[in-house]
Design a protein around this motif. Structure first.
Motif, short mmCIF file in Angstrom:
data_model
loop_
_atom_site.label_atom_id
_atom_site.label_comp_id
_atom_site.label_asym_id
_atom_site.label_seq_id
_atom_site.Cartn_x
_atom_site.Cartn_y
_atom_site.Cartn_z
N ASP A 204 12.14 -19.57 11.56
CA ASP A 204 12.55 -19.34 10.17
C ASP A 204 13.98 -19.86 10.00
N ARG A 279 4.31 -6.61 10.15
CA ARG A 279 3.47 -7.38 9.21
C ARG A 279 3.75 -8.86 9.42
N ASP A 282 7.44 -13.81 6.27
CA ASP A 282 7.46 -14.68 5.10
C ASP A 282 8.80 -15.43 5.15
N GLU A 284 7.23 -17.80 7.41
CA GLU A 284 6.56 -18.43 8.56
C GLU A 284 5.03 -18.47 8.39
N1 GLY Z 1 10.92 -14.30 7.94
C1 GLY Z 1 11.58 -13.07 7.92
C2 GLY Z 1 10.74 -11.91 7.62
O1 GLY Z 1 9.58 -12.05 7.27
O2 GLY Z 1 11.22 -10.79 7.71
#
Ligand code: GLY
Length: 422
Positions: A204, A279, A282, A284
């Motif tokens: 990320d 979870r 986001d 990725e």
């Molecule tokens: N990519 C960082 C998160 O989902 O926390």
């Protein structure tokens, strides 16, 4: 299989899109969803998850974000008889409580940063004494759920102090941590008790600006797999980090079922955990799912029904996938909403647009921004460089006045500038 996805971001759009391609999946529903994902799913704004799962007779419920998981929505759905992809509230504490995560890691013998809580009532001199233990790189974390935006990493003492004051003012406790050196890796693992199946490793880009400048965000772009990771890198992370933690949670009577996200730094100190999330990450996920060949519905269902150990090995497409986030003007501090977006139509699924902070314009004229991270583009390529070019080409067709994005997603990896001490 009828599947209900809970959540409203680009991660949930990517999940819904991948699920819609699975021949075993007959219906995809998302709640609340967003107007940008209506081409792949039926949207149910503002619905109680249990009532909705009953109404649509869901065979599987997939919970995207951490907030409902930490609040126990998976437990409520399981109690009502549904198969659920997502951990119990107790197991979600691996993300919801940094103390819980540190305790599990300590007992499992997993390397992580040293941490020191700074309580709300701490005096100026107590805060100074705490900071003195950690300089010159200060890592100041909001010890509540902050969507990835609650951490400040700085060499500037006054900035560290300001962030402590701001977090305390917001009503959350603060955690100071030792700085972990080395490139970051996000490894998502399907976990069903002690069974651990890793997905492809990703990276990320958390800072808002090119060259990792500016404040942290929820994530401005990501790519997968990581050409600089040692060949046995994923297996080592599973063996040294994820399996010991999953086993410890089973021994503690808090088994994890869902997606365990290990955020790691691989530096001189070896592989160390920056954080665990309960979870999919986001952004990725938007890249990782693009390379998954095995139909997603069956994979998530195997975890939800406790049969992950029987699942055939996952199949992956060759090549690379990359995602870039287009953010609203003012993100991350104070994103401006209501700005018209063009070129990101919900009907154009094959184009690789995943919608996050969007809603339908009140006059029906299209989409407008409704959050900080507005849309993602995702693209693949035989090489990482080709995936980069394809993603940035895709972005040229989307306009969001005042919007901004990083132009260097995966660039250090393409240039061969990242390495780890294996
Ligand atoms: N990519 C960082 C998160 O989902 O926390």
């Amino acid at each position: 299989m009828r599947i209900l996805v809970i959540g409203n971001g680009a991660r949930e759009h990517a999940l819904a899109y991948s699920l819609s391609l699975d021949p075993q999946v007959t219906e995809v529903h998302v709640s609340p969803g967003n107007a940008g994902m209506s081409a792949v799913a039926t949207l149910h704004p503002q619905s109680d998850p249990v009532d909705l799962a009953k109404d649509i007779q869901a065979d599987l419920v997939v919970i995207g974000p951490e907030i409902p998981l930490v609040a126990g929505v998976a437990d409520e759905l399981r109690a009502a008889g549904f198969a659920v992809f997502g951990p119990s509230a107790q197991a979600a504490q691996i993300e919801g409580s940094k103390k819980f995560a540190k305790d599990v890691m300590e007992r499992a013998g997993v390397k992580t940063a040293r941490a020191l809580p700074v309580s709300m009532g701490a005096s100026d001199s107590e805060i100074d004494a705490a900071l003195e233990q950690f300089g010159p790189h200060y890592v100041v974390k909001d010890d509540g759920l902050a969507g990835g935006k609650g951490v400040v990493v700085t060499d500037d003492y006054s900035q560290a102090r300001e962030h402590i004051a701001a977090v305390h003012e917001s009503g959350n406790p603060v955690l100071l941590e030792s700085f972990l050196d080395g490139p970051e890796v996000s490894l998502f693992c399907l976990v069903d008790g002690e069974t651990v199946v890793p997905l492809l490793p990703a990276q990320d880009h958390k800072r808002v600006g090119n060259d990792d400048q500016g404040p942290n965000t929820g994530g401005m772009g990501a790519y997968t797999p990581l050409p600089w990771l040692p060949e046995d890198g994923t297996q080592r992370i599973v063996d040294e980090v994820v399996r010991p933690v999953a086993k410890q949670m089973v021994e503690d009577g808090v088994p994890f079922n869902g997606l365990l996200y290990a955020g790691l730094a691989w530096g001189e100190q070896g592989i160390s955990v920056v954080e665990f999330n309960c979870r999919f990450g986001d952004p990725e996920t938007q890249a990782v799912l693009e390379l998954l060949e095995t139909p997603l519905g069956g994979v998530l269902n195997a975890v939800a029904t406790g049969t992950l150990a029987e699942l055939e090995p996952l199949q992956w497409k060759d090549g690379y996938a990359l995602t870039v986030v287009l953010a609203a003007e003012g993100y991350p501090e104070s994103p401006i909403t209501g700005t018209p977006i063009t070129g990101a139509d919900p009907g154009s699924e094959s184009r690789g647009v995943r919608a996050a902070g969007v809603k339908a314009a009140e006059d029906g004229s299209g989409l407008v921004s409704a959050g900080g991270r507005v849309v993602n583009v995702v693209a693949t390529g035989a090489t990482l460089e080709q995936a980069r070019e394809a993603a940035y080409d895709e972005l040229k067709d989307i306009t969001l006045p005042g919007g901004h994005f990083r132009t260097d997603i995966a660039l250090p990896a393409v240039r061969g500038a990242i390495s780890v001490d294996a």
